[in-house]
Design a protein around this motif. Sequence first.
Motif, PDB file in Angstrom:
ATOM      1  N   VAL A 259       0.859  -1.187   0.000  1.00 41.87           N
ATOM      2  CA  VAL A 259       0.000   0.000   0.000  1.00 41.87           C
ATOM      3  C   VAL A 259       0.901   1.245   0.000  1.00 41.87           C
ATOM      4  O   VAL A 259       2.025   1.215   0.531  1.00 41.87           O
ATOM      5  N   GLN A 260       0.432   2.313  -0.608  1.00 46.11           N
ATOM      6  CA  GLN A 260       1.167   3.573  -0.636  1.00 46.11           C
ATOM      7  C   GLN A 260       0.511   4.565   0.326  1.00 46.11           C
ATOM      8  O   GLN A 260      -0.708   4.572   0.472  1.00 46.11           O
ATOM      9  N   THR A 261       1.348   5.401   0.952  1.00 50.01           N
ATOM     10  CA  THR A 261       0.819   6.383   1.898  1.00 50.01           C
ATOM     11  C   THR A 261       1.417   7.761   1.634  1.00 50.01           C
ATOM     12  O   THR A 261       2.462   7.896   0.993  1.00 50.01           O
ATOM     13  N   ARG A 289       5.836  10.427  -1.586  1.00 48.50           N
ATOM     14  CA  ARG A 289       5.004   9.473  -0.862  1.00 48.50           C
ATOM     15  C   ARG A 289       5.899   8.412  -0.236  1.00 48.50           C
ATOM     16  O   ARG A 289       7.132   8.477  -0.349  1.00 48.50           O
ATOM     17  N   ILE A 319      -3.092   6.147   0.143  1.00 43.33           N
ATOM     18  CA  ILE A 319      -3.529   6.817  -1.083  1.00 43.33           C
ATOM     19  C   ILE A 319      -3.940   5.812  -2.159  1.00 43.33           C
ATOM     20  O   ILE A 319      -4.281   6.217  -3.275  1.00 43.33           O
ATOM     21  N   ASN A 320      -3.909   4.529  -1.856  1.00 44.46           N
ATOM     22  CA  ASN A 320      -4.466   3.502  -2.747  1.00 44.46           C
ATOM     23  C   ASN A 320      -4.929   2.330  -1.906  1.00 44.46           C
ATOM     24  O   ASN A 320      -4.653   2.253  -0.708  1.00 44.46           O
ATOM     25  N   ASP A 321      -5.640   1.422  -2.511  1.00 47.50           N
ATOM     26  CA  ASP A 321      -6.098   0.230  -1.797  1.00 47.50           C
ATOM     27  C   ASP A 321      -4.956  -0.765  -1.661  1.00 47.50           C
ATOM     28  O   ASP A 321      -4.147  -0.933  -2.583  1.00 47.50           O
ATOM     29  N   SER A 322      -4.902  -1.428  -0.525  1.00 49.28           N
ATOM     30  CA  SER A 322      -3.886  -2.467  -0.346  1.00 49.28           C
ATOM     31  C   SER A 322      -4.202  -3.645  -1.262  1.00 49.28           C
ATOM     32  O   SER A 322      -5.367  -3.904  -1.583  1.00 49.28           O
ATOM     33  N   ARG A 323      -3.178  -4.346  -1.704  1.00 50.25           N
ATOM     34  CA  ARG A 323      -3.383  -5.529  -2.540  1.00 50.25           C
ATOM     35  C   ARG A 323      -2.420  -6.616  -2.127  1.00 50.25           C
ATOM     36  O   ARG A 323      -1.294  -6.353  -1.700  1.00 50.25           O
TER      37      ARG A 323
END
Length: 508
Positions: A259-261, A289, A319-323
């Motif tokens: 995930v990005q933060t 980021r 800033i995005n959904d975890s995968r």
Amino acid sequence: MSSSGQASNESVKNPTKNTDKKKQRVVIAGGGTAGWMAAAAFTRLLGKEIDVTLIESSDIGTVGVGEATIPTLVFFHKLLKISEQEFMAATNATFKLGINFENWKALDHAYLHAFGVTGKDCWAAGFQHFWMRGLKEGLATDFGDYCLERKAAEANKFAHLPNNGLNYAFHMDATKYAMFLRNIAEKEGLTRIDATITDVAVRENDGFIESITLNNGDVVEGDIFIDCTGFRGLLIEKALHTGYEDWSHWLPCDRAVAVQTESVSTPVAFTRSIAREAGWQWRIPLQNRVGNGMVFCSQYLSEEEAVSTLMANIEGKAINDSRVIHFRTGRRRKQWNRNCLALGLASGFLEPLESTSIHLIQQNIVRFLRMFPVDGIVEEDINEFNSQANFDIEHIRDFIILHYHVTDRTDTPFWRHCRQMDIPDSLRHRIELFKKTGRVFREGSELFDDSWQQVMIGQGLMPQSYHPIVDTMSRQELEILLNGIRQNITRAVDKLPPHKDYLSRYCS
């Protein structure tokens, strides 16, 4: 026919010769980091001699989490005459001096594996022997105090020094890096096709790949095929049945969640690797980021638990959904099979603990260019290439296993398993040699050198003896040596600007 996927002697003794000197047609299947690194290298270094086509589908995503590198990427960029400032600006990159390992030896313990050389060796013995005596006599401090890169990373300082005086790598946005390389390759004349591969045709007489069929009905023929199709291995495995050597009994982690933060603090000049209950968490600071993720073993931790653990240990807003990414550690039995070269995830997978994935891609690209089959593919080149590639990946494999196996942690079933698991004989020999004699020997052209002793000492493995040449020094001479190295490093670090300040000036 020999074992599955291996070319028989007959199939490579009489290859099709390029007698009319037509340009060799190189077809790269797949984009991502591996595909576009290959495309940029082939077009920029051999563009006048070969035709290069890359096939990728906009409908198929890439893993895109390989955002930390090691210093060999600096060499790759120089080889391709890539401007470092342009690269860093395009990929939101930061400088990297090493990796900070937290909770690996024990809970609440940390050490930093830096890219530099620790201390000064002599003709008979490495610096660690002098340090061991110094430690015994109360003259030495922490092993990392004698490494410039380590102290610069801890102070979060950076600058380019003359004569490569500070070894460094990068944190970068992997997706933007692929786009950056794509621009280079297309300017050099590469043909890009946006399509999905539906079939791979193999010649009956020798088993070589002949062409690739696309979902639009087009057929792309080639002389050399580069498989960058990720874990699927559409060419190297599904078409050529090369076979896979599973290493999960040594490297049991088989999942990653990413995930990005948003950034909430100044980017540090090192990667953080934080050991968790059944794996480890990465934290990679970019200019704009932070990349976060966790590698874990599904036998000891569910995907839901892993996602929960990661999200509870991030800083800043996601800033995005975890995968979740599934993988199986190991390698193809051949990296180069017939007229197909596998790169990146198609060639195998070693988890990203020491940021070696991109290094292995570039090593095999450069190795293949050195052995480029201008007049047809011959068995001797294939065998030599695979021998060198196997040497590289096996030594990196052992180095990664070391982190898991040499630990004091017994607080969870995963860490107890890692302590007790079987390890390769090659690694067992290295550990016992260092434990009993303090010696570390670099074999051939293997990647890691000083890193072995940094990690072994960091993980708590201390030699039982040191080389007798150390005792030829008086106590005063040893004290002068140790203090001198440490003081020189302190003065050098004091002169370096803060990483953030240098980054803003360099990338502006």
